[in-house]
Design an enzyme around this catalytic site. Structure first.
Site, PDB file in Angstrom:
ATOM      1  CG  ASP A 185      10.895   6.487   3.809  1.00 18.16           C
ATOM      2  OD1 ASP A 185      11.697   7.347   4.188  1.00 18.16           O
ATOM      3  OD2 ASP A 185      10.903   5.314   4.234  1.00 18.16           O
ATOM      4  CE  LYS A 239      12.859   6.196   6.807  1.00 21.83           C
ATOM      5  NZ  LYS A 239      12.589   4.835   6.383  1.00 21.83           N
ATOM      6  CB  CYS A 286       8.910   3.771   6.760  1.00 22.29           C
ATOM      7  SG  CYS A 286      10.040   2.612   5.947  1.00 22.29           S
ATOM      8  CE  LYS A 321      11.774  -1.943   5.514  1.00 18.09           C
ATOM      9  NZ  LYS A 321      11.949  -1.651   4.082  1.00 18.09           N
TER      10      LYS A 321
HETATM   11  C1  C5J Z   1       8.506   2.289   3.729  1.00 17.05           C
HETATM   12  C2  C5J Z   1       8.786   0.051   2.886  1.00 17.05           C
HETATM   13  N1  C5J Z   1       8.933   3.530   3.529  1.00 17.05           N
HETATM   14  N2  C5J Z   1       7.475  -0.191   2.863  1.00 17.05           N
HETATM   15  N3  C5J Z   1       9.259   1.286   3.172  1.00 17.05           N
HETATM   16  O1  C5J Z   1       7.488   2.064   4.348  1.00 17.05           O
HETATM   17  O2  C5J Z   1       9.561  -0.833   2.620  1.00 17.05           O
END
Ligand code: C5J
Length: 237
Positions: A34, A139, A172, A142
């Site tokens: 991410d 995705k 995540c 998470k």
């Molecule tokens: C991730 C989030 N990628 N913090 N998403 O950690 O919502």
């Protein structure tokens, strides 16, 4: 913090806690979680929620070096992006209700609709953009295993060990590390290649991975990892 060790001839060993971490040739994948503009860019979704995005930006330079070393080693590289379909049909109402009422998933944000596939903000930052041959997994949750074909891809490549990087450490990254651990993968987290908006979550999140003899996995850093990734590169043999 780290044990001294002598690398074996065939399996590079990364200096890590709680013990050295093996990189069996052909069986390790790098997962980049991410690293999306919505989370990282100044003025983006993450910042509009009141977060200090510089905490995440610091991840980019070391992760870029790890990515380059993994590419040179011919490693399987998988990028993930958290997000949803434009019609929000894969967004559970319970997830949609989270966050500030004015800035929810699907709402117009500084870089397009927030966390919606195809929007500028949903894509990966330029510095870490995937190249041809690298896998990108979209995705909805998470964890990178939830509602994706990640497990199938790893099985198809005989992967046993994962290097998990990206953001955010406690959300995540942690969810994916735990999912991977339960599925029997050995997981290494390079500490400077994962990031959190909250320094205390970063510290505790990393401690939790390696606690109790490596309850979820191993922790090292980019310098120690790159030293051993170079042993995997074809030119090193
Ligand atoms: C991730 C989030 N990628 N913090 N998403 O950690 O919502």
């Amino acid at each position: 913090m780290f044990d001294d060790l002598s690398p074996t001839a065939t399996v590079p060993m990364v200096d890590a806690v709680p013990t050295p971490f093996a990189l069996p040739p052909g069986q390790v994948a790098l997962i980049v979680i991410d690293m999306q503009r919505d989370f990282l860019l100044p003025g983006g979704f993450g910042e509009t929620l009141g977060n200090d995005v510089s905490q995440l930006a610091a991840v980019i330079p070391p992760l870029r070096e790890v990515l380059a070393a993994a590419r040179a080693a011919g490693m399987l590289i998988i990028h993930t992006r958290e997000g949803h379909r434009p019609d929000l049909s894969d967004l559970p109402p319970a997830k949609h209700r989270r966050g500030k009422p004015s800035l929810r998933i699907g709402d117009p944000g500084p870089y397009g609709r927030i966390l919606i596939r195809g929007e500028y903000g949903h894509d990966i930052v330029d510095e870490l953009a995937p190249i041809a041959g690298e896998i990108v997994i979209d995705k909805p949750g998470k964890g990178a295993f939830y509602a994706t074909d990640l497990q199938l891809i790893l099985d198809s490549h005989d992967i046993t060990s994962l290097i998990i990087t990206g953001v955010t450490t406690e959300v995540c990254v942690h969810t994916t590390v735990r999912e991977a651990n339960d599925r029997g993968y050995e997981v290494l987290v390079p500490s400077d290649c994962v990031g959190s908006y909250f320094p205390e979550f970063q510290r505790i999140g990393l401690e939790m991975v390696a606690a109790q003899g490596g309850i979820f996995g191993w922790v090292s850093d980019s310098t120690r990892l790159i030293t051993q990734l170079r042993q995997l590169a074809p030119s090193a043999v």
